[in-house]
Design an enzyme around this catalytic site. Structure first.
Site, PDB file in Angstrom:
ATOM      1  N   ARG A   1       0.830  -1.215   0.000  1.00 45.23           N
ATOM      2  CA  ARG A   1       0.000   0.000   0.000  1.00 45.23           C
ATOM      3  C   ARG A   1       0.860   1.259   0.000  1.00 45.23           C
ATOM      4  NH1 ARG A   1      -5.428   1.773   0.740  1.00 45.23           N
ATOM      5  NH2 ARG A   1      -6.230  -0.349   0.882  1.00 45.23           N
TER       6      ARG A   1
ATOM      7  N   GLU B   1      -9.211   6.051   7.611  1.00 43.95           N
ATOM      8  CA  GLU B   1      -7.792   6.275   7.414  1.00 43.95           C
ATOM      9  C   GLU B   1      -7.426   7.535   6.632  1.00 43.95           C
ATOM     10  OE1 GLU B   1      -5.789   1.945   7.143  1.00 43.95           O
ATOM     11  OE2 GLU B   1      -7.449   2.267   5.765  1.00 43.95           O
TER      12      GLU B   1
END
Length: 764
Positions: free
Chosen positions: A315, A717
């Protein structure tokens, strides 16, 4: 779902369902659960080295300590001695012979009280052969996973042809989760070999799986429950499993309930952090600052085992572009093994580190060319046919330009830029900085199988509803949001929907509550369960009253059936009499996504969430002290399910991101011991660090083009990366000392780091 302009519960700023219990102290966490009679307590024991072999272990004094019931080692585990995610096999619950980091658990003491267990653990006598530990990234050679890269174009050719060529290296630090509730688990043995485990975990199904393997029993014999956590932030996704396994092992060995609650110092020493990185990059750009080629190597400290480093660092790669188009690029990652605790998930899951690189690079180009960084950022945004990411996904829902333009105007960016330039010209010691940075964050698990969720819904004869799903509540308001969806679908007040603890025997095979997908997945599963029950009710109504379903509506605590009105309780009771099933298991899997890691192709994200923040800071060039003067945030959550909850998440995420990049510094000594293992040495932001002007607004849009729950977007997030604007504002303040030079500032920008960067500018 009802028409989006006719909503009674969804999109309302309702307070957190547990808020009154939080403030009155009646919200029960695992340590508040009344302990069954005879409960025993555990404490960990570990060797005094960070790397080496255990050649002798004398536990006689530990066993003889008054109040000690048992002392357990790896020999006592009947099944798999492994607490790694997906049973990778490289992370033992109890170490054998080899020590790979300081604090690695070798044995556990089981005693009548927690105090006795902790005191007894100190009586162990180790004989060890120590080896020099590998702590710093610069010394790491071994890797936990092979190198991995993706990209496009001729990197060397593009660099050779680029008019502007830049290269640099910098560090991005890790971060301690610092959840209010530490790691804890309580295991209660059943009458026929079953094990009931209370665990403060974001991933109950994984805890169930690992406990079952450790005890060598089927998963059906293990039930895991969690009603709420006092914070998780990713630190309880994989890291909660070890303590649950050890509590269950002790309960299995003693036949008594057992609880393990880590001391705060032990928690910080023994559990993983955000991955820290050394970033090495080369960039080629035009004289106007338009990127032509980007070549970046992201070197991650993973710790002693793999844990979640595959997904986390992948990621980081996915977000190394943030909001910018790279015509030619190579994104390379090295996942380095060190003799430190295994790093793990942390809010943003590697994305913040990738974005910090992207914003650092934008600043580097801007300061070298003598331009304002915002100009360079906007010029390189995804737009037009410059719309494919380095991993090949097309950016189809781009909100960067209108969102940034709105914040640029509402924050009065350009007038403040002029005022700051004038201030810095007159102020010799104090310098101000300003930065406006964007966020583009992909929403979905990049491990495809995790993009699924289940829910269990019961409609009772009195019209009340009982809701259960696979998501976990860690203070983020997930349970409330999902309950709002159920209440909306049945047209009832929130008081009619009972929110129950997450349990593996109610909804099985759950995914972790992570990747910002908790609401997206679990609310959709709950909606599916609603639709199943309502479909049965529609069929019942058509048969009993000959009224078509398009003439039936659930609203205002009533069911309107043509010209007839009744309560939901009356309808449910009538359906029960006619033997209509009023319970349903809902399910949802995210559509359209796919990712082939071997080929580095596909669409790993269902959609992107966007945001931008503008931060102003003042630094003292004599002391390195820094103050945040003002913050303006504009964030995209689609059509918010609950604006109050979402704004709270944005505020908290920003502050956590700001803390990571300014004050939260992890320090290990040469012996591999974590020195910042308590609030006295590890500094999270305090109330005094928040500026008086801290404005957060939600970006108004029609919601994502994809079919998300009530056209909302994830909020867990993405806001954390808004804090990058503070780091860039500090860079901007230092850059004012010498135009045309990029400050060599590492993260976190502590006073010491700021002073080093200032000295570098004045000495250059």
């Amino acid at each position: 779902m009802p028409a989006t302009d006719d909503l009674a519960v969804v999109r309302k700023p309702l307070p957190h369902d547990s808020a009154p219990r939080h403030v009155t102290g009646s919200a029960a966490y695992i340590d508040d659960i009344r302990e069954p009679a005879g409960t025993l307590h555990l404490a960990p024991g570990y060797a005094p080295i960070a790397r080496g072999r255990i050649t002798g272990l004398d536990l006689e004094a530990v066993r003889a300590f008054p109040g000690v019931v048992a002392v357990l080692t790896a020999d006592d585990i009947p099944g798999a001695n492994d607490v790694s995610p997906k049973l990778i096999g490289d992370d033992p619950a109890l170490a054998v012979d080899e020590v790979r980091f300081y604090g690695q658990v070798v044995f556990v003491v089981v005693a009548n009280t927690r105090d006795i267990a902790r005191r007894a653990a100190k009586k162990a006598k180790f004989t060890t052969v120590a080896e020099p530990p590998v702590i710093d990234l610069a010394d790491a050679v071994d890797t936990v996973l092979p190198e991995y890269s993706f990209g496009r174009g001729d990197i060397e050719g593009a660099l050779a042809a680029a008019p502007l060529k830049l290269e640099a290296s910098f560090r991005i630090g890790g971060q301690e989760h610092f959840y209010l509730e530490g790691q804890i688990a309580m295991a209660v043995p059943g009458e026929a070999g079953e094990m009931f485990v209370y665990s403060s975990t974001q991933h109950p199904s994984e805890v169930q799986h690992l406990v079952a393997h450790a005890l060598h029993v089927p998963s059906s014999a293990v039930t895991v429950e969690i009603r709420r956590m006092g914070g998780g932030f990713g630190g309880k996704e994989s890291q909660a499993s070890q303590w649950a396994v050890l509590a269950a092992l002790a309960a299995w060995k003693t036949g008594r309930p057992c609880k393990m609650r880590l001391d705060r110092d032990d928690d910080m020493i023994m559990t993983g952090k955000r991955h820290d990185f050394r970033v090495d990059y080369r960039v080629g750009a035009s004289p106007e600052g338009l990127l032509e080629v980007v070549d970046v190597a992201l070197n991650a400290r993973c710790g002693h085992s793999e844990d979640l480093s595959m997904g986390v660092v992948d990621r980081t790669m996915f977000h190394s572009d943030n909001s910018y188009f790279y015509p030619s690029c190579r994104v390379l990652t090295r996942r380095l093994r060190t003799n430190t605790v295994s790093n793990t998930a942390f809010r943003g899951f590697g994305g913040p580190q990738g974005m910090t690189f992207a914003e650092r690079m934008m600043d580097h180009v801007a300061y070298t060319l003598g331009k304002d960084p915002l100009e360079i950022r906007k010029a390189n945004f995804y737009q037009g046919d410059r719309d494919h990411t380095p991993y090949g996904m097309k950016v189809e829902d781009n909100l960067l330009q209108p969102l940034v333009a709105q914040l640029e105007a509402s924050s009065d960016y350009w007038a403040r830029r002029e005022a700051i330039t004038a201030f810095n010209a007159e102020s010799r010691i104090l310098k101000k900085g300003l930065a406006l940075t964007p966020v583009k964050f992909g929403i979905s698990f990049t491990l495809m199988m995790l993009n699924q969720a289940g829910a269990l819904l019961h409609l009772y004869r009195d019209g009340s509803l009982n809701l259960n799903h696979g998501g976990t509540e860690m203070g983020q308001g997930l349970f409330l949001k999902v309950a709002q969806v159920v209440a909306e679908e049945f047209g009832v007040d929130m008081g009619k929907v009972a929110i129950t603890a997450t349990r593996t025997d109610k909804v099985p095979n759950t995914s972790p509550t992570a990747a910002s997908s908790g609401t997206d997945l679990n609310a959709m599963a709950a909606l599916n369960a609603c639709n199943i029950i309502k479909d049965r009710l529609y069929t019942f109504i058509e048969e009993k009253w000959q009224v078509r379903r398009n003439q039936v509506s659930f609203r205002d605590n009533q069911v309107i059936i043509g010209n007839h009105v009744m309560s939901l309780a009356e309808l449910a009771n009538a359906a029960y009499v006619e033997r209509v099933q009023l319970s349903a298991a809902g399910f949802y899997k995210t559509p359209k996504i796919a990712w082939n890691r071997d080929k580095a192709e596909g669409r790993p994200f269902f959609y992107f969430a966007y945001g931008a923040s503008c931060s102003e800071v003042t630094i003292d060039t004599m002391t390195g002290e820094m103050k945040v003067d003002r913050v303006d945030v504009l964030h995209d959550v689609g059509k918010s399910l609950n604006p109050a909850i979402d704004i709270g998440q944005i505020e908290g995420g920003f502050v956590q991101g700001m803390g990571w990049l300014t004050t939260e510094e992890l320090v290990w000594d040469k012996q591999g011991r974590l020195r910042t293992h308590a609030p006295s040495t590890y500094k999270i932001p305090a109330a005094s660090d928040i500026p008086e002007h801290f404005r957060v607004e939600l970006f108004q849009s029609e919601g994502p083009r994809e079919d998300t729950i009530f056209k909302s977007k994830a909020v867990g997030e993405p806001p954390l990366m808004l804090g990058i604007s503070v780091f860039c504002a500090i860079t901007n303040a230092i850059a004012s000392l010498k135009p045309g030079v990029m400050p060599a500032l590492d993260a976190p920008a502590t006073p010491e780091a700021i002073l080093r960067a200032v000295r570098g500018m004045t000495a250059a």
